[in-house]
Design a protein around this motif. Structure first.
Motif, PDB file in Angstrom:
ATOM      1  N   ARG A  81      43.239  -4.167  10.356  1.00 25.34           N
ATOM      2  CA  ARG A  81      41.822  -4.356  10.665  1.00 25.34           C
ATOM      3  C   ARG A  81      41.177  -3.015  11.013  1.00 25.34           C
ATOM      4  O   ARG A  81      41.842  -2.103  11.514  1.00 25.34           O
ATOM      5  CB  ARG A  81      41.655  -5.345  11.822  1.00 25.34           C
ATOM      6  N   ILE A  82      39.881  -2.917  10.746  1.00 29.35           N
ATOM      7  CA  ILE A  82      39.141  -1.687  11.003  1.00 29.35           C
ATOM      8  C   ILE A  82      38.199  -1.909  12.190  1.00 29.35           C
ATOM      9  O   ILE A  82      37.430  -2.867  12.219  1.00 29.35           O
ATOM     10  CB  ILE A  82      38.315  -1.262   9.770  1.00 29.35           C
ATOM     11  N   TRP A  83      38.254  -0.988  13.161  1.00 31.85           N
ATOM     12  CA  TRP A  83      37.398  -1.029  14.333  1.00 31.85           C
ATOM     13  C   TRP A  83      36.427   0.148  14.274  1.00 31.85           C
ATOM     14  O   TRP A  83      36.821   1.274  14.004  1.00 31.85           O
ATOM     15  CB  TRP A  83      38.228  -0.954  15.608  1.00 31.85           C
ATOM     16  N   LEU A  84      35.159  -0.132  14.519  1.00 29.98           N
ATOM     17  CA  LEU A  84      34.111   0.888  14.450  1.00 29.98           C
ATOM     18  C   LEU A  84      33.367   0.951  15.772  1.00 29.98           C
ATOM     19  O   LEU A  84      33.030  -0.090  16.351  1.00 29.98           O
ATOM     20  CB  LEU A  84      33.119   0.539  13.329  1.00 29.98           C
ATOM     21  N   THR A  85      33.097   2.166  16.247  1.00 31.19           N
ATOM     22  CA  THR A  85      32.240   2.317  17.422  1.00 31.19           C
ATOM     23  C   THR A  85      30.900   2.903  16.996  1.00 31.19           C
ATOM     24  O   THR A  85      30.831   3.741  16.106  1.00 31.19           O
ATOM     25  CB  THR A  85      32.860   3.237  18.480  1.00 31.19           C
ATOM     26  N   VAL A  86      29.852   2.446  17.649  1.00 28.09           N
ATOM     27  CA  VAL A  86      28.507   2.968  17.443  1.00 28.09           C
ATOM     28  C   VAL A  86      27.985   3.417  18.807  1.00 28.09           C
ATOM     29  O   VAL A  86      27.919   2.613  19.746  1.00 28.09           O
ATOM     30  CB  VAL A  86      27.573   1.925  16.816  1.00 28.09           C
ATOM     31  N   THR A  87      27.625   4.686  18.915  1.00 30.80           N
ATOM     32  CA  THR A  87      27.240   5.261  20.199  1.00 30.80           C
ATOM     33  C   THR A  87      25.918   4.710  20.697  1.00 30.80           C
ATOM     34  O   THR A  87      25.781   4.305  21.853  1.00 30.80           O
ATOM     35  CB  THR A  87      27.151   6.796  20.078  1.00 30.80           C
ATOM     36  N   THR A  88      24.911   4.697  19.827  1.00 33.73           N
ATOM     37  CA  THR A  88      23.572   4.254  20.200  1.00 33.73           C
ATOM     38  C   THR A  88      22.766   3.995  18.937  1.00 33.73           C
ATOM     39  O   THR A  88      23.112   4.478  17.852  1.00 33.73           O
ATOM     40  CB  THR A  88      22.861   5.320  21.067  1.00 33.73           C
ATOM     41  N   ARG A  89      21.679   3.263  19.093  1.00 33.01           N
ATOM     42  CA  ARG A  89      20.729   3.098  18.000  1.00 33.01           C
ATOM     43  C   ARG A  89      19.500   3.982  18.217  1.00 33.01           C
ATOM     44  O   ARG A  89      18.582   3.977  17.404  1.00 33.01           O
ATOM     45  CB  ARG A  89      20.304   1.635  17.874  1.00 33.01           C
ATOM     46  N   MET A  90      19.461   4.748  19.311  1.00 30.69           N
ATOM     47  CA  MET A  90      18.316   5.598  19.588  1.00 30.69           C
ATOM     48  C   MET A  90      18.335   6.837  18.696  1.00 30.69           C
ATOM     49  O   MET A  90      19.404   7.329  18.315  1.00 30.69           O
ATOM     50  CB  MET A  90      18.314   6.037  21.060  1.00 30.69           C
ATOM     51  N   SER A  91      17.143   7.348  18.363  1.00 26.58           N
ATOM     52  CA  SER A  91      17.020   8.566  17.563  1.00 26.58           C
ATOM     53  C   SER A  91      15.902   9.441  18.144  1.00 26.58           C
ATOM     54  O   SER A  91      14.785   8.962  18.337  1.00 26.58           O
ATOM     55  CB  SER A  91      16.707   8.226  16.102  1.00 26.58           C
ATOM     56  N   PRO A  92      16.203  10.718  18.438  1.00 24.25           N
ATOM     57  CA  PRO A  92      17.528  11.319  18.347  1.00 24.25           C
ATOM     58  C   PRO A  92      18.481  10.741  19.395  1.00 24.25           C
ATOM     59  O   PRO A  92      18.047  10.267  20.454  1.00 24.25           O
ATOM     60  CB  PRO A  92      17.254  12.803  18.599  1.00 24.25           C
ATOM     61  N   TRP A  93      19.754  10.811  19.094  1.00 24.76           N
ATOM     62  CA  TRP A  93      20.758  10.195  19.950  1.00 24.76           C
ATOM     63  C   TRP A  93      20.784  10.794  21.348  1.00 24.76           C
ATOM     64  O   TRP A  93      21.178  10.117  22.318  1.00 24.76           O
ATOM     65  CB  TRP A  93      22.142  10.346  19.313  1.00 24.76           C
ATOM     66  N   THR A  94      20.358  12.062  21.493  1.00 27.97           N
ATOM     67  CA  THR A  94      20.399  12.729  22.793  1.00 27.97           C
ATOM     68  C   THR A  94      19.525  12.026  23.830  1.00 27.97           C
ATOM     69  O   THR A  94      19.773  12.146  25.033  1.00 27.97           O
ATOM     70  CB  THR A  94      19.964  14.196  22.656  1.00 27.97           C
ATOM     71  N   GLU A  95      18.504  11.284  23.374  1.00 27.92           N
ATOM     72  CA  GLU A  95      17.649  10.573  24.324  1.00 27.92           C
ATOM     73  C   GLU A  95      18.403   9.458  25.048  1.00 27.92           C
ATOM     74  O   GLU A  95      17.988   9.024  26.129  1.00 27.92           O
ATOM     75  CB  GLU A  95      16.426  10.010  23.605  1.00 27.92           C
ATOM     76  N   SER A  96      19.497   9.001  24.469  1.00 32.41           N
ATOM     77  CA  SER A  96      20.256   7.926  25.116  1.00 32.41           C
ATOM     78  C   SER A  96      20.954   8.411  26.382  1.00 32.41           C
ATOM     79  O   SER A  96      21.291   7.601  27.257  1.00 32.41           O
ATOM     80  CB  SER A  96      21.299   7.357  24.141  1.00 32.41           C
ATOM     81  N   ILE A  97      21.171   9.722  26.509  1.00 33.07           N
ATOM     82  CA  ILE A  97      21.855  10.256  27.691  1.00 33.07           C
ATOM     83  C   ILE A  97      21.009  10.061  28.941  1.00 33.07           C
ATOM     84  O   ILE A  97      21.484   9.581  29.977  1.00 33.07           O
ATOM     85  CB  ILE A  97      22.191  11.745  27.489  1.00 33.07           C
ATOM     86  N   ASN A  98      19.731  10.430  28.876  1.00 34.63           N
ATOM     87  CA  ASN A  98      18.856  10.326  30.044  1.00 34.63           C
ATOM     88  C   ASN A  98      18.342   8.913  30.277  1.00 34.63           C
ATOM     89  O   ASN A  98      18.050   8.532  31.412  1.00 34.63           O
ATOM     90  CB  ASN A  98      17.662  11.278  29.899  1.00 34.63           C
ATOM     91  N   SER A  99      18.218   8.147  29.226  1.00 30.21           N
ATOM     92  CA  SER A  99      17.618   6.815  29.350  1.00 30.21           C
ATOM     93  C   SER A  99      18.516   5.832  30.082  1.00 30.21           C
ATOM     94  O   SER A  99      18.042   4.856  30.670  1.00 30.21           O
ATOM     95  CB  SER A  99      17.285   6.262  27.966  1.00 30.21           C
ATOM     96  N   GLY A 100      19.842   6.081  30.022  1.00 26.69           N
ATOM     97  CA  GLY A 100      20.783   5.139  30.615  1.00 26.69           C
ATOM     98  C   GLY A 100      20.925   3.860  29.817  1.00 26.69           C
ATOM     99  O   GLY A 100      21.498   2.871  30.290  1.00 26.69           O
ATOM    100  N   VAL A 101      20.421   3.853  28.576  1.00 27.41           N
ATOM    101  CA  VAL A 101      20.487   2.661  27.743  1.00 27.41           C
ATOM    102  C   VAL A 101      21.950   2.307  27.453  1.00 27.41           C
ATOM    103  O   VAL A 101      22.792   3.181  27.277  1.00 27.41           O
ATOM    104  CB  VAL A 101      19.709   2.879  26.424  1.00 27.41           C
ATOM    105  N   LEU A 102      22.225   1.011  27.445  1.00 32.90           N
ATOM    106  CA  LEU A 102      23.577   0.526  27.142  1.00 32.90           C
ATOM    107  C   LEU A 102      23.540  -0.229  25.813  1.00 32.90           C
ATOM    108  O   LEU A 102      23.753  -1.434  25.748  1.00 32.90           O
ATOM    109  CB  LEU A 102      24.078  -0.392  28.267  1.00 32.90           C
TER     110      LEU A 102
END
Length: 298
Positions: free
Chosen positions: A93-114
């Motif tokens: 089986r193949i497992w995939l991780t997706v960090t965030t759907r935000m763009s640019p992705w760096t905004e997800s660091i400060n936003s605290g989005v889960l």
């Protein structure tokens, strides 16, 4: 890059690519993720490479003959998002991780989005099996594939979930401290159950014991830049410039770790801003990865 046993290196590119995009600047490549940007890799049975493509938000397949195919760009009718890591288990089986759907992705660091999630690809198709993670990054199984361990980079923690026979995940909990001293990125188990973790930008290598204790193995970070990065993370004011200034010298932006060599006692450190792969000998061997399958490909 294919590195032969004699040290000879060969750049492997899809027939349709020239490598010109690799010369783009820091902002384009690391913030906006312009162009194809392979991040996580897993070997298939025939030696083809399955790729989590961070730049194109897709799952791709790169064949040994140089042909390249985009397999998935959507899940449940929505764009995948920042595809980070891909892994095979012993059942294929193949497992995939997706960090965030935000763009640019760096905004997800400060936003605290889960909004990070895990997806599973098997004979039932592709589906999300767990979500609500703070910057999903690498995942690994323990030796018996009873628990799936998940790096939450933005939240600075490691989570784990119990794996059910059908691939569903339950009993989510933190492993080790609920907040690490830096951003975890890549990790690998040794044969004794210790989890070796890279802390990117602070460029520190730690290990979490089976009891969850933290051991420092290597600290190559810049203390002043690391302190500044940590302060801005707490204040939710991290910028790409602050991130760029925080780096070490051996493996700047230390992003991944793996055990290799004939006895699995050679530790290799991957980095995003480095041009070499530092390595050192470990007193303990690593845990073999399921996708190796006991085979070595020329």
């Amino acid at each position: 890059m294919h590195i032969a046993a004699n040290g000879e290196q060969t750049l492997k590119l899809p027939a349709s690519q020239t490598g010109a995009e690799q010369r783009a600047g820091f902002k384009d490549r690391y913030v906006m993720a312009v162009g194809s940007l392979p991040n996580g890799l897993a070997l298939l049975d025939n030696g083809d490479i399955l790729i989590a493509n961070w730049g194109t938000d897709s799952v791709d397949r790169f064949s040994r003959d140089g042909s390249y195919k985009v397999l998935h760009t959507e899940i449940d009718g929505r764009p995948i998002g920042k595809a980070n890591f891909v892994m095979r288990d012993s059942k294929g089986r193949i497992w995939l991780t997706v960090t965030t759907r935000m763009s640019p992705w760096t905004e997800s660091i400060n936003s605290g989005v889960l909004d990070g999630y895990l997806a599973l690809m098997d004979d039932k198709g592709m589906r999300i099996v767990a979500e609500g993670f703070g910057g999903t990054n690498e995942v690994k199984f323990d030796a018996n594939e009873e628990w799936l361990y998940v790096v939450e980079s933005n939240a600075r923690r490691i989570s784990r979930l119990r794996v059910q026979p059908d691939g569903s995940l339950t009993d989510r909990e933190f492993f080790g401290p609920s907040r690490l001293e830096g951003f975890p990125d890549g990790f690998a188990f040794d044969a004794f159950g210790n989890l070796w973790v890279t802390l990117i930008m602070s460029d520190k290598l730690i290990a979490l014991t089976p009891q969850g204790d933290v051991l420092t193995i290597l600290d190559d970070g810049n203390p002043e830049a690391t302190a500044r990065l940590n302060r801005h993370w707490h204040e939710k004011s991290v910028t790409p410039d602050i991130m760029a200034q925080a780096k070490g010298t051996l493996a700047p932006w230390m992003a991944s770790i793996t055990f290799g060599g004939s006895d699995l006692r050679t530790v290799y450190l991957g980095s995003l801003l480095g041009t070499t792969i530092p390595c050192f000998r470990s007193p303990v061997p690593g845990l073999p990865l399921a996708h190796w399958g006991g085979q070595r490909f020329a």
